[in-house]
Scaffold this motif. Sequence first.
Motif, PDB file in Angstrom:
ATOM      1  N   GLN A   3      18.273   1.610 -10.140  1.00  0.00           N
ATOM      2  CA  GLN A   3      18.468   0.584  -9.109  1.00  0.00           C
ATOM      3  C   GLN A   3      17.829   1.063  -7.820  1.00  0.00           C
ATOM      4  N   THR A   4      16.934   0.253  -7.257  1.00  0.00           N
ATOM      5  CA  THR A   4      16.182   0.628  -6.064  1.00  0.00           C
ATOM      6  C   THR A   4      16.553  -0.260  -4.881  1.00  0.00           C
ATOM      7  N   LYS A   5      15.962   0.028  -3.726  1.00  0.00           N
ATOM      8  CA  LYS A   5      16.342  -0.700  -2.507  1.00  0.00           C
ATOM      9  C   LYS A   5      15.790  -2.117  -2.458  1.00  0.00           C
ATOM     10  N   ASP A   6      14.658  -2.386  -3.147  1.00  0.00           N
ATOM     11  CA  ASP A   6      14.076  -3.719  -3.148  1.00  0.00           C
ATOM     12  C   ASP A   6      13.070  -3.818  -4.298  1.00  0.00           C
ATOM     13  N   PRO A   7      12.557  -5.026  -4.575  1.00  0.00           N
ATOM     14  CA  PRO A   7      11.639  -5.191  -5.712  1.00  0.00           C
ATOM     15  C   PRO A   7      10.366  -4.362  -5.625  1.00  0.00           C
ATOM     16  N   TRP A   8       9.822  -4.228  -4.424  1.00  0.00           N
ATOM     17  CA  TRP A   8       8.592  -3.437  -4.319  1.00  0.00           C
ATOM     18  C   TRP A   8       8.873  -1.957  -4.560  1.00  0.00           C
ATOM     19  N   ALA A   9      10.045  -1.511  -4.207  1.00  0.00           N
ATOM     20  CA  ALA A   9      10.412  -0.122  -4.513  1.00  0.00           C
ATOM     21  C   ALA A   9      10.481   0.080  -6.022  1.00  0.00           C
ATOM     22  N   ALA A  10      10.981  -0.927  -6.729  1.00  0.00           N
ATOM     23  CA  ALA A  10      11.033  -0.838  -8.193  1.00  0.00           C
ATOM     24  C   ALA A  10       9.621  -0.749  -8.773  1.00  0.00           C
ATOM     25  N   VAL A  11       8.692  -1.522  -8.221  1.00  0.00           N
ATOM     26  CA  VAL A  11       7.293  -1.450  -8.665  1.00  0.00           C
ATOM     27  C   VAL A  11       6.742  -0.054  -8.424  1.00  0.00           C
ATOM     28  N   ASP A  12       7.056   0.519  -7.273  1.00  0.00           N
ATOM     29  CA  ASP A  12       6.553   1.855  -6.948  1.00  0.00           C
ATOM     30  C   ASP A  12       7.122   2.911  -7.894  1.00  0.00           C
ATOM     31  N   VAL A  13       8.409   2.794  -8.236  1.00  0.00           N
ATOM     32  CA  VAL A  13       9.002   3.727  -9.188  1.00  0.00           C
ATOM     33  C   VAL A  13       8.265   3.652 -10.519  1.00  0.00           C
ATOM     34  N   VAL A  14       7.999   2.424 -10.986  1.00  0.00           N
ATOM     35  CA  VAL A  14       7.284   2.240 -12.250  1.00  0.00           C
ATOM     36  C   VAL A  14       5.897   2.864 -12.181  1.00  0.00           C
ATOM     37  N   ASP A  15       5.169   2.596 -11.099  1.00  0.00           N
ATOM     38  CA  ASP A  15       3.825   3.151 -10.958  1.00  0.00           C
ATOM     39  C   ASP A  15       3.853   4.678 -10.917  1.00  0.00           C
ATOM     40  N   THR A  16       4.839   5.222 -10.218  1.00  0.00           N
ATOM     41  CA  THR A  16       4.955   6.676 -10.108  1.00  0.00           C
ATOM     42  C   THR A  16       5.267   7.304 -11.463  1.00  0.00           C
ATOM     43  N   PHE A  17       6.200   6.707 -12.183  1.00  0.00           N
ATOM     44  CA  PHE A  17       6.531   7.229 -13.508  1.00  0.00           C
ATOM     45  C   PHE A  17       5.291   7.217 -14.413  1.00  0.00           C
ATOM     46  N   ALA A  18       4.529   6.122 -14.356  1.00  0.00           N
ATOM     47  CA  ALA A  18       3.362   6.001 -15.226  1.00  0.00           C
ATOM     48  C   ALA A  18       2.276   7.006 -14.863  1.00  0.00           C
TER      49      ALA A  18
ATOM     50  N   SER B 278       0.838  -1.193   0.000  1.00  0.00           N
ATOM     51  CA  SER B 278       0.000   0.000   0.000  1.00  0.00           C
ATOM     52  C   SER B 278       0.871   1.240   0.000  1.00  0.00           C
ATOM     53  N   SER B 279       0.322   2.341  -0.484  1.00  0.00           N
ATOM     54  CA  SER B 279       1.053   3.604  -0.491  1.00  0.00           C
ATOM     55  C   SER B 279       0.070   4.733  -0.304  1.00  0.00           C
ATOM     56  N   SER B 280       0.424   5.713   0.489  1.00  0.00           N
ATOM     57  CA  SER B 280      -0.426   6.862   0.734  1.00  0.00           C
ATOM     58  C   SER B 280      -0.326   7.880  -0.363  1.00  0.00           C
ATOM     59  N   ALA B 281       0.744   7.851  -1.145  1.00  0.00           N
ATOM     60  CA  ALA B 281       0.933   8.765  -2.272  1.00  0.00           C
ATOM     61  C   ALA B 281       1.939   8.139  -3.205  1.00  0.00           C
ATOM     62  N   ALA B 282       1.862   8.539  -4.479  1.00  0.00           N
ATOM     63  CA  ALA B 282       2.834   8.027  -5.445  1.00  0.00           C
ATOM     64  C   ALA B 282       4.236   8.337  -4.978  1.00  0.00           C
ATOM     65  N   GLY B 283       5.111   7.336  -5.010  1.00  0.00           N
ATOM     66  CA  GLY B 283       6.493   7.559  -4.620  1.00  0.00           C
ATOM     67  C   GLY B 283       6.743   7.306  -3.147  1.00  0.00           C
ATOM     68  N   THR B 284       5.688   6.924  -2.356  1.00  0.00           N
ATOM     69  CA  THR B 284       5.870   6.678  -0.933  1.00  0.00           C
ATOM     70  C   THR B 284       5.446   5.250  -0.636  1.00  0.00           C
ATOM     71  N   THR B 285       6.385   4.364  -0.479  1.00  0.00           N
ATOM     72  CA  THR B 285       6.057   2.965  -0.232  1.00  0.00           C
ATOM     73  C   THR B 285       6.034   2.676   1.256  1.00  0.00           C
ATOM     74  N   THR B 286       5.249   1.673   1.633  1.00  0.00           N
ATOM     75  CA  THR B 286       5.225   1.233   3.014  1.00  0.00           C
ATOM     76  C   THR B 286       5.882  -0.131   3.097  1.00  0.00           C
ATOM     77  N   THR B 287       6.282  -0.487   4.302  1.00  0.00           N
ATOM     78  CA  THR B 287       6.960  -1.761   4.479  1.00  0.00           C
ATOM     79  C   THR B 287       5.992  -2.912   4.231  1.00  0.00           C
ATOM     80  N   THR B 288       6.422  -3.919   3.530  1.00  0.00           N
ATOM     81  CA  THR B 288       5.574  -5.076   3.249  1.00  0.00           C
ATOM     82  C   THR B 288       6.349  -6.349   3.539  1.00  0.00           C
ATOM     83  N   THR B 289       5.591  -7.379   3.957  1.00  0.00           N
ATOM     84  CA  THR B 289       6.207  -8.685   4.184  1.00  0.00           C
ATOM     85  C   THR B 289       5.840  -9.638   3.053  1.00  0.00           C
ATOM     86  N   LYS B 290       5.095  -9.151   2.054  1.00  0.00           N
ATOM     87  CA  LYS B 290       4.699  -9.988   0.940  1.00  0.00           C
ATOM     88  C   LYS B 290       5.899 -10.351   0.079  1.00  0.00           C
TER      89      LYS B 290
END
Length: 409
Positions: free
Chosen positions: A327-342, A32-44
């Motif tokens: 290059q991002t800190k983890d895979p979910w961060a990479a997903v967030d970057v993609v979503d934010t760019f889009a 989940s994210s409260s705004a584009a570019g702001t990821t929350t910690t996930t255990t998924k």
Amino acid sequence: MLRRVVTFSVVLTAAASVAACGSNQSQPDAPSSSAAGTTTTTTKAPPPIVAPAQLQPGKYPTEPRPAPGEAGDATAGAIVDAHRLAGYVVGPWQVDSTLLQPITALTPYLVLDQAQALGQLGPESIAEAAGRHKFINGFSSTRQSTDKRVLVNAVLQFATADEANQAAAEMNNAATSTPIKGGTPKPVAINGHSEALASAYEVESGGQRRTSIRSFTPNGPLVLMQLAQGPAGSDQIGETVTKAIDAQLTKLKGFKPVDPAALAAIPVDPSGLLAKTLFADSAATTKNAVYTPEAALHFQMDPSASAKTFQDNGVTDIAMGLTNVFQTKDPWAAVDVVDTFAKESGADANPADAVPGLSLSKCASVSDGKQFYCVAPAGNYAIEAHAANLQDVHEQVAAQYILLTAGKS
């Protein structure tokens, strides 16, 4: 060329907030994210890596290139070092938050691999003056506000402090002795910086009288150069130059000037990311390079927004080749970057089919269908690509995905 990247003379916009079309693969739950570019910690679990056999890279290579090693000669080393210098050059938006717009009449960013490149920022006589004093390299960044106030901020590197001092004096002399569009430059003082050598002139532009201030400030083996423009008589022009010098001096406190004798030995790709990035068959000195997040901001359409995206997602290195790789800190961060760019919408963007086999990719047609833009996560990386047709950009992303995820299935 890319929607989010400012080009030398043309800015293309793309990628509205589009769903990944044309794929029947389900998307894994994202954090989940409260705004584009702001990821929350996930255990998924992170998104699974797609096997190369499921992708269609076309003619593009899927094996990393050999590591480039050292620059090999001083000319190549100066270019690589200019990429490093870019991370210490203040962007105009960091001086005045309204200075965000690219300018088609001036190159928005320049890797100055030789003194004559300064001719793109002013009279040739200034470039010639710099060239007489063991010029090594430089980097410039240019933006304007919506009311057409302009700031060019550059840092130039010379072999020694003496050469830089002499170059600053001669460049300023060249500026004051060269009439520009009928305007006669006159010496001016920069408030708070007696070491700055500067001149001002007025010209008619777009039915408005405008003032320009050009400044040169020696600082060790470096010369800080600014060109600020705005409505004639505005005190804000001089204030902008003062603020730019203040900010630039502060930012350079962490910069270590290059040893001219060591240019050939500068490592081209210490991160190892460039060897895994599709190579651009281009003479542009900005391409086939790895940048820090701070340096990469100069190439972004909205550097303020990108700075937040980079910080929120732990972006550490950005490779710019045929594609861009973050290059991002983890895979979910990479997903967030993609979503934010889009989600950074372009007015002329229309949804396009996602990359076959990559359900998390997002694509759009832009510039009246003359370009296609795609973004996709790949493990700890976000991929950004463009091409004149959709199949080509799909193949670029597929090949880039394979390069980045080899052996990580």
